[in-house]
Design a protein around this motif. Sequence first.
Motif, PDB file in Angstrom:
ATOM      1  N   PHE A  84     -10.357  -1.081   3.644  1.00 38.22           N
ATOM      2  CA  PHE A  84      -9.559  -0.228   3.956  1.00 38.22           C
ATOM      3  C   PHE A  84      -8.356  -0.043   3.301  1.00 38.22           C
ATOM      4  O   PHE A  84      -7.815  -1.133   2.827  1.00 38.22           O
ATOM      5  CB  PHE A  84      -9.189  -0.489   5.570  1.00 38.22           C
ATOM      6  CG  PHE A  84     -10.480  -0.067   6.413  1.00 38.22           C
ATOM      7  CD1 PHE A  84     -10.416   0.988   7.023  1.00 38.22           C
ATOM      8  CD2 PHE A  84     -11.402  -1.058   6.755  1.00 38.22           C
ATOM      9  CE1 PHE A  84     -11.603   1.510   7.814  1.00 38.22           C
ATOM     10  CE2 PHE A  84     -12.601  -0.970   7.421  1.00 38.22           C
ATOM     11  CZ  PHE A  84     -12.404   0.536   8.027  1.00 38.22           C
ATOM     12  N   GLY A  85      -7.872   1.123   3.170  1.00 32.81           N
ATOM     13  CA  GLY A  85      -6.619   1.204   2.483  1.00 32.81           C
ATOM     14  C   GLY A  85      -5.217   1.487   3.348  1.00 32.81           C
ATOM     15  O   GLY A  85      -5.259   1.348   4.555  1.00 32.81           O
ATOM     16  N   GLY A  86      -4.405   2.592   2.903  1.00 33.17           N
ATOM     17  CA  GLY A  86      -3.435   2.923   3.697  1.00 33.17           C
ATOM     18  C   GLY A  86      -2.205   2.006   3.618  1.00 33.17           C
ATOM     19  O   GLY A  86      -2.231   0.668   3.288  1.00 33.17           O
ATOM     20  N   GLU A  87      -1.029   2.646   4.366  1.00 37.54           N
ATOM     21  CA  GLU A  87       0.179   1.754   4.275  1.00 37.54           C
ATOM     22  C   GLU A  87       0.251   0.512   5.441  1.00 37.54           C
ATOM     23  O   GLU A  87      -0.258   1.147   6.155  1.00 37.54           O
ATOM     24  CB  GLU A  87       1.392   2.907   4.410  1.00 37.54           C
ATOM     25  CG  GLU A  87       1.754   3.601   3.301  1.00 37.54           C
ATOM     26  CD  GLU A  87       2.888   4.476   3.687  1.00 37.54           C
ATOM     27  OE1 GLU A  87       2.367   5.827   4.014  1.00 37.54           O
ATOM     28  OE2 GLU A  87       4.009   4.170   3.762  1.00 37.54           O
ATOM     29  N   GLY A 111       0.847  -1.245   0.192  1.00 37.58           N
ATOM     30  CA  GLY A 111       0.155  -0.101   0.186  1.00 37.58           C
ATOM     31  C   GLY A 111       1.040   1.542  -0.120  1.00 37.58           C
ATOM     32  O   GLY A 111       0.383   2.433   0.196  1.00 37.58           O
ATOM     33  N   GLY A 158      -6.112   7.743   2.959  1.00 39.28           N
ATOM     34  CA  GLY A 158      -5.091   6.783   3.415  1.00 39.28           C
ATOM     35  C   GLY A 158      -5.938   5.769   4.650  1.00 39.28           C
ATOM     36  O   GLY A 158      -5.132   4.794   4.923  1.00 39.28           O
ATOM     37  N   ALA A 196      -2.213   7.039   9.218  1.00 43.40           N
ATOM     38  CA  ALA A 196      -2.136   7.145   7.802  1.00 43.40           C
ATOM     39  C   ALA A 196      -2.745   8.484   7.357  1.00 43.40           C
ATOM     40  O   ALA A 196      -2.347   9.054   6.226  1.00 43.40           O
ATOM     41  CB  ALA A 196      -2.995   5.875   7.119  1.00 43.40           C
ATOM     42  N   TYR A 209     -10.242   2.515   1.366  1.00 44.54           N
ATOM     43  CA  TYR A 209      -9.742   2.004   0.074  1.00 44.54           C
ATOM     44  C   TYR A 209     -10.588   2.702  -1.079  1.00 44.54           C
ATOM     45  O   TYR A 209     -11.899   2.506  -1.083  1.00 44.54           O
ATOM     46  CB  TYR A 209      -9.579   0.697  -0.013  1.00 44.54           C
ATOM     47  CG  TYR A 209      -8.716   0.122  -0.635  1.00 44.54           C
ATOM     48  CD1 TYR A 209      -7.514  -0.492  -0.180  1.00 44.54           C
ATOM     49  CD2 TYR A 209      -8.853  -0.212  -2.162  1.00 44.54           C
ATOM     50  CE1 TYR A 209      -6.601  -1.156  -0.849  1.00 44.54           C
ATOM     51  CE2 TYR A 209      -7.909  -0.754  -2.782  1.00 44.54           C
ATOM     52  CZ  TYR A 209      -7.020  -1.502  -2.482  1.00 44.54           C
ATOM     53  OH  TYR A 209      -5.874  -1.953  -3.235  1.00 44.54           O
TER      54      TYR A 209
END
Lengths: 462, 462
Positions: free
Chosen positions: A282-285, A242, B221, A293, B224
């Motif tokens: 959910f995204g993010g690193e 991500g 962030g 994030a 998604y």
Amino acid sequence: MSLATFQHWTRAHQSQIRNDYFRFLRFRTISADPALRLEMARCADWLVELLEGIGFTARSIDTPGCPLVYAENLEAGSEAATLLIYGHYDVQPVDPVELWNSDPFEPTERDGKVYARGALDDKGQILYAILAMRAWKEQGLKLPINVKFCIEGEEESSSAGLAQVMGSLEELLRADYLMIADFDLFDKKTPTVTLGARGIMTMEVTLTGSASDLHSGMLGGVAYNPNRALVELLAQFWDADGRVAIPHFYDEVEELSEAERARYSSTQDREFFRREFGIEAFGGEKGYKPHEALWLRPTIEINGISGGYNGAGFKTVIPAKATAKISCRLVPNQDPARIEQLVKEFLLARVKPGMKMELRSHGGGAAFRGDPRSLLAAALSETYEEIMGVACRATLAGGSIPIIADLSRISGAQVVGMGYGLPDDNIHAPNERFDLVRLEQGIWTVARTIERIGARRHAAKS
Amino acid sequence: MSLATFQHWTRAHQSQIRNDYFRFLRFRTISADPALRLEMARCADWLVELLEGIGFTARSIDTPGCPLVYAENLEAGSEAATLLIYGHYDVQPVDPVELWNSDPFEPTERDGKVYARGALDDKGQILYAILAMRAWKEQGLKLPINVKFCIEGEEESSSAGLAQVMGSLEELLRADYLMIADFDLFDKKTPTVTLGARGIMTMEVTLTGSASDLHSGMLGGVAYNPNRALVELLAQFWDADGRVAIPHFYDEVEELSEAERARYSSTQDREFFRREFGIEAFGGEKGYKPHEALWLRPTIEINGISGGYNGAGFKTVIPAKATAKISCRLVPNQDPARIEQLVKEFLLARVKPGMKMELRSHGGGAAFRGDPRSLLAAALSETYEEIMGVACRATLAGGSIPIIADLSRISGAQVVGMGYGLPDDNIHAPNERFDLVRLEQGIWTVARTIERIGARRHAAKS
């Protein structure tokens, strides 16, 4: 002075406050609509008159876009501190207007809340800062510090006008402290100072594969579909963890220190975001909590993508063009122009040969960060605690006010964000709202904060 | 009979031919527009009357959509061959109507060409087949073979109505030969029989990541972005050689034989497609020439993609949803329902967890392939050569007439495509056109082809 003084003043002037508030909200100041330029000027003139009425020297400054309102009251003298207050009188468009329960430009009170476009963002917030000055004036006292206002008319349209004239206003804008009256409370009960916001870079990429739209029966298998070229290109923005996969994207990004992690902690986990925003994916690193994030890490997003036929039914078209709107949220030290260049190089190096690529900038601005130990941050926190009765917390904003980094640099000021917004105030959405209680709290907060700054500076000197 | 007989007839009946043609073109038979249902029925009734006037038993058959016109003339007797002629009276929408130089439903003659929606596709083509029957009748002779017409009203809208009623019309549709009067010449000078067309499968995929649109500052962030999930998903459709990467996609696809490669050869190289269509970026699988990729290989295309803000300027939205319209062109033995299932499984197995995926079918149809050695193909080729004076070539179509594979199966007939279309006749586009010369050539072609079929069958039996 005391908090009670200002509480008494607002109680005694409720109908006057409401009249000014409603008058301000009735200006149709959508900066994105060029047809409303005259309305923007009328609103700016009204603000000038309001500020002049409470002892400020004020004027409307023309820009290539919408006018900027500048005002100052320097009665405290050159030895006193100077506070610059930033806000904006322009508002977001009102579409889809059919989802509003009342006219967006006719403020309507329901259950103690005022519904109108700009009720909070940012007419409500800049108005309480102005009315705090009236509260001072009507005590028969001069202001304890010098106060300047910079109220722009294009915050919702990338601040182009202010950006252009700012360089020539360096003298006017010089200050010790810069207060951005355009932020939120962490939640209803928690007073909050905002010590920074992410920057932003926005751009648009268009791929053209042929002179005109083609038929996928006649040419499918021969022509390279720009929709395909675009998804193949954009899918490379992220790696498996991500992280943004653009070379050198993180070069200027500092790793989070434990101190920073501790200062900007939050209990908002995925469950919170699921409940509050209906987020399921959910995204993010990898390795960062959601709030980290959001506040402390840069991103790249596809804000719009479009190509081919997207109406009802189906058309077997191979479009001539496909387009995406892309933005990056930036953290301190990342330069928007440099990031734009990196994204461009990344795309140009990977685009399908033969596909024509056009890149267009939509502007941006750097992240800003305030010092938690500044006098403004301290005075504001104490005032919030006095008013709301609980400890004030420091936070960062994931969003961007692109002009702030530059304004902070040009003014030479320590910057702190404040505000009384709440997540369910529907800013940028139908049925935007704010309530008169928080408007009054805003007046007390600004009035008492300048009192505290004045007292501390005085103490420091004597 | 001879070609001259029919040439004489068309010369003597020019104004009557034109009157029927123009009357037919004036019906606003856009099948995609539900408001025009009555007009569809009127046009079907007019065709019934036209066919009855030339010795056919004809009727309009209701379907859940637009009526189907069925007509037959079985005077040749049960020993004679039966030819089923397929065409359609519905037309494409006329948008963008402002690009038309004359009213799309008021046929206008300019430089020998008739401009109107449907001038070629398919009113012009089905009309010359009908008028060929009138040319026969007016010689005072009965038809040499049995002739049936199946003229549908929804070819431009996926043939839903015909698909639904076709099973119950098995007896009526039974034939030895099926002629699809809806194809093109290879070029202006080259007569062409079309021995097949690719099939098609169409569907739509929608990804939903949250309950409503989000702000990329507030939630970038954390959430998604469905645009990201969509490009990451769709970019996996192709491998590095341009082959479709969906498991089992090619399981039923036969490798090209040298004989097939030779039969369907073409000199159309990339330069040709660059010149004719302005194509600069080429797709297709490694190892195939452009015309091979077009006629003989299956594809997957993104015909539409859309998500987020795509208007003027920029909005930092994370959309709740993103959508793509996807189609596959299919070759013989590929079953559209099976391919749809494979694409669905591919997407479901790879979609970002948490992202809600909705899949919607937009219908399709299998490829069809005719036998180049069939009597219809031979009779048609000879007739074309007689009329145009040069050798007829066999070709395939990259496009699809989804209903033909089923119609061919139900009728039990050998299928061949014919037609007088040219690439610059602007079908599906503004200023569609056809010319009266090719309309007359169509009459001669159909009239002489049935004569040849009759003669050969007679010779074969005696």
